[in-house]
Design an enzyme around this catalytic site. Structure first.
Site, PDB file in Angstrom:
ATOM      1  N   HIS A  83       0.836  -1.180  -0.024  1.00 45.36           N
ATOM      2  CA  HIS A  83      -0.102   0.098  -0.060  1.00 45.36           C
ATOM      3  C   HIS A  83       0.805   1.133   0.058  1.00 45.36           C
ATOM      4  CE1 HIS A  83      -3.899   2.149   1.504  1.00 45.36           C
ATOM      5  NE2 HIS A  83      -4.014   1.435   0.333  1.00 45.36           N
ATOM      6  N   LYS A  90       2.934   4.556  -0.921  1.00 46.14           N
ATOM      7  CA  LYS A  90       2.945   5.622  -1.932  1.00 46.14           C
ATOM      8  C   LYS A  90       4.284   6.521  -1.904  1.00 46.14           C
ATOM      9  CE  LYS A  90      -1.420   4.733  -1.261  1.00 46.14           C
ATOM     10  NZ  LYS A  90      -2.097   4.337   0.010  1.00 46.14           N
ATOM     11  N   ASP A 139      17.388   9.242  -7.358  1.00 41.22           N
ATOM     12  CA  ASP A 139      18.817   9.487  -7.322  1.00 41.22           C
ATOM     13  C   ASP A 139      19.231   9.365  -5.701  1.00 41.22           C
ATOM     14  OD1 ASP A 139      19.291  10.032  -9.869  1.00 41.22           O
ATOM     15  OD2 ASP A 139      19.266  12.208  -9.505  1.00 41.22           O
TER      16      ASP A 139
END
Ligand SMILES: [Zn+2]
Length: 242
Positions: free
Chosen positions: A163, A165, A170
Site C-alpha cells: 500500500h 506511495k 537519485d
C-alpha cells in the site's frame, strides 16, 4: 645570557605559536563546518503537495478554458491546481540523473508514465515495487513500463496490500551501488523523496483529499532507501514478467 634561559624562551615562544596555529586552524574548521551545515539547510528541499476541494476548482476551469493539460501555462495562481502539482513532480523526475525507485500501490497517471519513459531514454535505472493485483487493474501503467524493461516486484503475502506511495529519485545509496556496478564515478547526488497518501492516479490527483511530501532530507531519504532495498531483496523471485 645563559643558554638555559634562551632554551626556555624558545620553548615558550614555540608553544605560543603552536597554540595560536592550532586555535586558528580549529576556528577556520568550525567556520567551514557551520557554512556547510548552513548551505545544506538552505538547499534542502521541503515541500508538500496538497490536493483538496480547491484542486477541483482549477480542474473545472481547465476543462472549460482548454482541454489541454498545461492550461494557463505557469501563470495559474491556484496553489492546489492539478497541472501545477503534477508539473512540479514531473520537473523533479525529469531532472533525475541516475535512478528511480518507486513503491506505488496504484499507478495509472499518463503524465507520470511519460516522465518515466523519458527517464528510460536518459538511461536511468528504474525499479518498481507494487501490488500484484493493482499491476493488472484497469489503466495501470505498470505492465507497459515492464515491457520497456523496468523490473517490477511485488510481495507474496496474499493477506497484505503493498500500500506504499513513495518514490526515491537519485538515492545516494542506490547511486553508490550503481557506480560500483557500472564501474564509473557518479557525482554526489542529492536524493529526493516523495511520500504521502497519494496514489499516482487521476482520482488521486484530482478528486481526493491527499498529500505528498517532497524532501531531500538525507536521513529520511536514507530510511526510505533502506526499506525499498529490503523489500526489493525480500521480493526477489516475485517478478512481473514482461
Ligand atoms: Zn490551475
Amino acid at each position: 645570557m645563559n643558554n638555559q634561559y634562551i632554551k626556555y624562551a624558545l620553548y615558550g615562544l614555540s608553544t605560543v605559536i603552536a597554540t595560536e596555529l592550532v586555535y586558528n586552524y580549529f576556528r577556520r574548521w568550525m567556520k567551514r563546518c557551520a557554512e556547510i551545515r548552513a548551505s545544506r539547510t538552505e538547499s534542502e528541499i521541503a515541500d508538500v503537495i496538497w490536493i483538496n476541494e480547491h484542486t477541483q476548482d482549477c480542474a473545472v476551469k481547465s476543462e472549460k478554458n482548454s482541454p489541454k493539460f498545461f492550461h494557463n501555462g505557469n501563470k495559474c495562481k491556484n496553489m492546489f491546481c492539478y497541472p501545477r502539482n503534477i508539473r512540479k513532480i514531473i520537473k523533479f523526475i525529469d531532472n533525475a540523473k541516475y535512478s528511480i525507485d518507486l513503491s506505488m500501490y496504484i499507478f495509472t497517471s499518463n503524465e507520470l508514465a511519460l516522465a518515466f519513459h523519458r527517464a528510460i531514454k536518459r538511461g536511468l535505472q528504474i525499479r518498481i515495487v507494487s501490488d500484484q493485483e493493482m499491476c493488472f487493474s484497469s489503466g495501470s501503467r505498470i505492465t507497459e513500463l515492464t515491457k520497456c524493461g523496468i523490473p517490477v516486484r511485488f510481495p507474496n503475502a496474499t493477506n497484505m496490500l503493498m500500500h506504499h506511495k513513495f518514490c526515491i529519485l537519485d538515492g545516494p545509496g542506490r547511486s553508490r551501488a550503481l557506480s560500483k556496478m557500472q564501474k564509473k564515478p557518479f557525482e554526489n547526488s542529492q536524493g529526493i523523496l516523495f511520500t504521502g497518501s497519494l496514489n499516482w492516479t487521476h482520482q488521486g490527483f484530482n478528486a481526493n483529499f491527499e498529500n505528498m511530501l517532497i524532501t531531500s532530507n538525507s536521513k529520511l531519504v536514507e530510511k526510505f532507501e533502506e526499506e525499498f532495498e529490503r523489500m526489493w531483496l525480500s521480493f526477489n523471485g516475485q517478478d512481473l514478467n514482461s
